[in-house]
Design an enzyme around this catalytic site. Sequence first.
Site, PDB file in Angstrom:
ATOM      1  N   GLY A  43       0.824  -1.208   0.000  1.00 25.46           N
ATOM      2  CA  GLY A  43       0.000   0.000   0.000  1.00 25.46           C
ATOM      3  C   GLY A  43       0.855   1.253   0.000  1.00 25.46           C
ATOM      4  O   GLY A  43       0.497   2.264  -0.614  1.00 25.46           O
ATOM      5  N   ASP A  54       0.338   7.288   2.445  1.00 24.42           N
ATOM      6  CA  ASP A  54      -0.124   5.907   2.697  1.00 24.42           C
ATOM      7  C   ASP A  54      -1.068   5.942   3.902  1.00 24.42           C
ATOM      8  O   ASP A  54      -0.692   5.573   5.015  1.00 24.42           O
ATOM      9  CB  ASP A  54       1.116   5.034   2.965  1.00 24.42           C
ATOM     10  CG  ASP A  54       0.773   3.612   3.365  1.00 24.42           C
ATOM     11  OD1 ASP A  54      -0.277   3.105   2.951  1.00 24.42           O
ATOM     12  OD2 ASP A  54       1.570   3.020   4.130  1.00 24.42           O
TER      13      ASP A  54
HETATM   14  C1  SPV Z   1       3.696  -1.296   2.943  1.00 24.71           C
HETATM   15  O1  SPV Z   1       4.670  -1.525   2.223  1.00 24.71           O
HETATM   16  O2  SPV Z   1       2.667  -0.762   2.509  1.00 24.71           O
HETATM   17  C2  SPV Z   1       3.712  -1.696   4.347  1.00 24.71           C
HETATM   18  C3  SPV Z   1       4.997  -1.808   5.055  1.00 24.71           C
HETATM   19  O3  SPV Z   1       2.648  -1.858   4.912  1.00 24.71           O
HETATM   20  S1  SPV Z   1       5.308  -0.315   5.855  1.00 24.71           S
HETATM   21  O4  SPV Z   1       5.253   0.755   4.881  1.00 24.71           O
HETATM   22  O5  SPV Z   1       6.601  -0.445   6.475  1.00 24.71           O
HETATM   23  O6  SPV Z   1       4.272  -0.117   6.878  1.00 24.71           O
HETATM   24 MG    MG Z   2       1.048  -0.984   3.927  1.00 24.12          MG
END
Ligand code: SPV
Ligand code: MG
Length: 290
Positions: A43, A54
């Site tokens: 995500g 995100d």
């Molecule tokens: C993602 O890659 O979307 C993850 C891992 O959930 S992190 O970004 O480290 O939360």
């Molecule tokens: Mg994620």
Amino acid sequence: MTKNKTLRNALESGKLFTAMAAHNPLAAKLAEEAGFGGIWGSGFELSASYAVPDANILSMGTHLEMMRAIASVVSIPLIADIDTGFGNAVNVHYVVPQYEAAGASAIVMEDKTFPKDTSLRTDGRQELVRTEEFQGKIAAACAARRDSDFVVVARVEALIAGLGQAEAIRRGLAYAEAGADAILIHSKQKTPDEILDFVTAWPAKVPLVLVPTAYPQLSEADIERLRKVGIVIYGNHAIRAAVGAMRKVFRQIRAEGGIRAVDPLLPSVKDIIELQGDASMRAVESNFLR
Ligand code: SPV
Ligand code: MG
């Protein structure tokens, strides 16, 4: 063997399975070409590729369609990051078969409130749902899957939220009891100590999943030696590699006022045409174009 079975067997084998992040089908093809066991349908990466945070800003449909596009061009399992499951247990019960039908072999769902904030940001808003509520969401995911080899991973964000080891272990065990096939334990500490303490204290047979982005010192050999980790996910290295490479080339072209010097440093146009699946199109052409 189906992709679901490949991932299920890997999880049961005791050997470490590696998954590389991808934000589009081309990145996924490159990860397969490099020899990773599977793809992480991140995500974070997809949000970054849309240049938005995100934080559940993109819709489920946007993520799902990208997972479908990725799954259709690789022959290795896809582990889909469904964030918090896009709502409560009712949403999860609807969502899981959609991801399964799109070609994912696993979902990872985290125990944060919707809308989430990204985990690795300093001072992010990290709120967790009640343990019982998340147990219900995990049970809903397990009940909704059509293929029993489809893997359901519960992600514990207690360390990210600063709630400590005891709470993280308590939640991990509760999610395993609710039916999770694996427990992802996430940490944003800059050294592996916090994660190593968790792994050492983890008392269950259910395998763990690590995302060592914040503590890159931990190698696959180190993780294998722990004997409790089934999957390592490289969470955002595709998008970071892409950003680094584009930034460098774009700046060089601006500085030099043209593409002459940069051209021989780049993958050839022929390389890209091959990655586009040109060979299979030519086969279709020669069979069917009349
Ligand atoms: C993602 O890659 O979307 C993850 C891992 O959930 S992190 O970004 O480290 O939360
Ligand atoms: Mg994620």
